[in-house]
Every structure is written in C-alpha cells, then in structure tokens.
Design an enzyme around this catalytic site. Sequence first.
Site, PDB file in Angstrom:
ATOM      1  CB  THR A  73     -56.915  -5.195  25.535  1.00 16.55           C
ATOM      2  OG1 THR A  73     -57.018  -3.935  26.171  1.00 16.55           O
ATOM      3  CG2 THR A  73     -57.510  -5.089  24.154  1.00 16.55           C
TER       4      THR A  73
ATOM      5  CB  SER B  33     -52.885  -4.508  33.161  1.00 13.84           C
ATOM      6  OG  SER B  33     -52.585  -3.391  32.382  1.00 13.84           O
TER       7      SER B  33
ATOM      8  CB  THR C 130     -50.631  -3.836  26.805  1.00 18.43           C
ATOM      9  OG1 THR C 130     -51.639  -2.851  26.595  1.00 18.43           O
ATOM     10  CG2 THR C 130     -50.882  -5.045  25.941  1.00 18.43           C
ATOM     11  CG  ASP C 131     -52.943   0.104  30.185  1.00 22.85           C
ATOM     12  OD1 ASP C 131     -52.658   0.114  28.973  1.00 22.85           O
ATOM     13  OD2 ASP C 131     -54.036   0.519  30.631  1.00 22.85           O
TER      14      ASP C 131
END
Length: 324
Positions: free
Chosen positions: A12, A54, A86-87
């Site tokens: 993101t 990710s 961030t995942d």
Amino acid sequence: MKKILAIHTGGTISMSQNDQGKVVPNAKNPIAQEETILAGRVQLITDEMFNLPSPHMTPVEMLKIKQRIDQAEKDGIDGVVITHGTDTLEETAYFLDLTLPNTIPVVVTGAMRSSNEVGTDGLYNFRSAIEVAADDASRGNGAMVVMNDEIHTARYVTKTHTTNVATFRTPTFGPIGIVAKDHAVYFQKLINQDTCDIDHVIDHVYLIKAYAGMDGSLFDFLDNDQTAGVVIEGLGAGNLPPQTLPAIQRLLDRQIPLVLVSRCYNGVAEDIYDYQGGGIELRKMGLMLCQGLNGQKARIKLLVGLSAGLQGDDLKQFLSTAVS
Ligand code: ASP
C-alpha cells in the site's frame, strides 16, 4: 553522513487510490522517488527490488532481500530500510531477523493508507524508519518494524487491525521504543537473538489453526512425502481436540516436525494440562512447543531451521528459544 539503503518491495505504501476509489499498484513507486528525504543528514541509496502486494510475497523473495542486505553490508552500508505491504510484513521482517547477522539496523515499514489518500501514513513512516535505521542506538536489536511512531521487534510484532494506522502491536511484551522528533528512543532490549544463515529456502511448511470440534481431516491432507513441517496454532496454553490425535500421530510417524504454538493473542504455549489432547500429552507425543511466537512467525522459524538443515534435537532447540 550515514549511508542508508532503501529497498522497496511494494504494498500500500507504493500504491494509489484510483478514480473509482480502489487502491491499485503504480507502475512507478511514488515512495521510491523520495530520495532527498532527510537530505544533509542521510545519504539514501534506493533499490526498487519488487513491486508486489505483500500477499504475493514468498520466502523466495524474502531470501533475495536478505542476500541484497548481505551484499550492502559488505559494501559498507550503515543501515537498511525495507518498504513492504503490511499484510505479510511481519513474516518478511522475522525472516530477516532470523537470517541476518544482526550487525547493522534493519527496519521494515509500510503504510495503511496509499500515497494519495487523505492522511496517508507512507511518507511519514518511511521517514521514521530512516531515522531509526540511521540511529546508532538501533544496533543489535535484530530486525525492527517501525510504524506509527513505534519501534517493534520483528520477532513479536503482529498486524492487528485491517485498516487502522495503529495496526502493528506487540502482544505480551509491547514495543521496544518510540520514534521521537528526529531520533529513536529505546526502553527495552531483546535478551536473546537466534540467527541462522541460509542460502536457499525449502517449501511445503504449513500452518494449521485448531478450533472446537476439529478432527484429523486437515492433518490427513498433509500426510504425504512432500510435507516438510507443520505448525499448529493450538487452543489456549497449547491443547488440541482429542479427535485430531490419531492423524497427528501419523504425521509424527512419518518424522514430520510438528510445532505447537497458541492461537491466543497474548501469552506463551506451555504443557500445563494433563488430559487427552492436553499440552502434556502433545509434548510426550513429540510436538515441539514454541513459546512466544504466533503461528505465522513460528512457521517462518521452522522453515528457516529446516532450510538450514537442522533436525532432531538441534531443530527442537532452535524452535524452543523464542522467548527472552
Ligand atoms: N494489502 C496490502 C499489502 O499487504 C496492505 C498494505 O500494504 O497495507 O500489500
């Protein structure tokens, strides 16, 4: 002036919202154009290694990032910042924590709001991460995750919210520091650092979550020659429904390493309960209890240990030393 390598991998932080309000990847990563950030104090060297959301990240890319950092260390870099979706950020960060020698600061960051959204946090987190990577006090802390003015260890941090900018939290232990105006402030230190250098990654290491009424079906799917290892997120302190036990025994009979963690957000897995499927029986059967790591981190640790060729007691020792 400190030389900091910025490795961009996508996520993101590199994306934008389009006219329909959907968040999409960009051909050109906007954060990678910010080469003059902290100009005069930090010399930034930029490497746009990947442009991946990710969920597309795998241990193969993680190993490439590790090898890029190894090379940068040889070239005399002072610290590294990695921007990442961030995942799965916590998995890449922990992979680096385990496989790098812990000599220079390695800081992973990301964003919850893409580059052109109101209140975007990407550039701010990127700047904070560079501050931390350039700070001498950051040496020896293993890989770190810097988001939302907090410094977390890669080992224990986890994503806790789907959209909130304060998503990264460290259950049980808390963050180890904060980002002040232009430097890092630490108030905790990791006692123990496990590192394990690897030059390849193996596949077929799985993660299964236990639930009330679970039977052996999911374990039976893994009862084959390919399965290299399995992490089980057990119930509570580390217990499993009794109906899973015959299938688990079949995996153990095949010499497949089985690691037990807790599915609880806080606390550590322990062999406390002595009933059918309780932690005491599971340990006696041969499951390895891994304390303090969540399921996805324990899976990375098992994968790294197996990729390094560890087995038997060495693997057990490597997996049991998460806490401290
Ligand atoms: N889905 C995005 C990713 O992990 C989320 C993010 O970066 O915050 O790539």
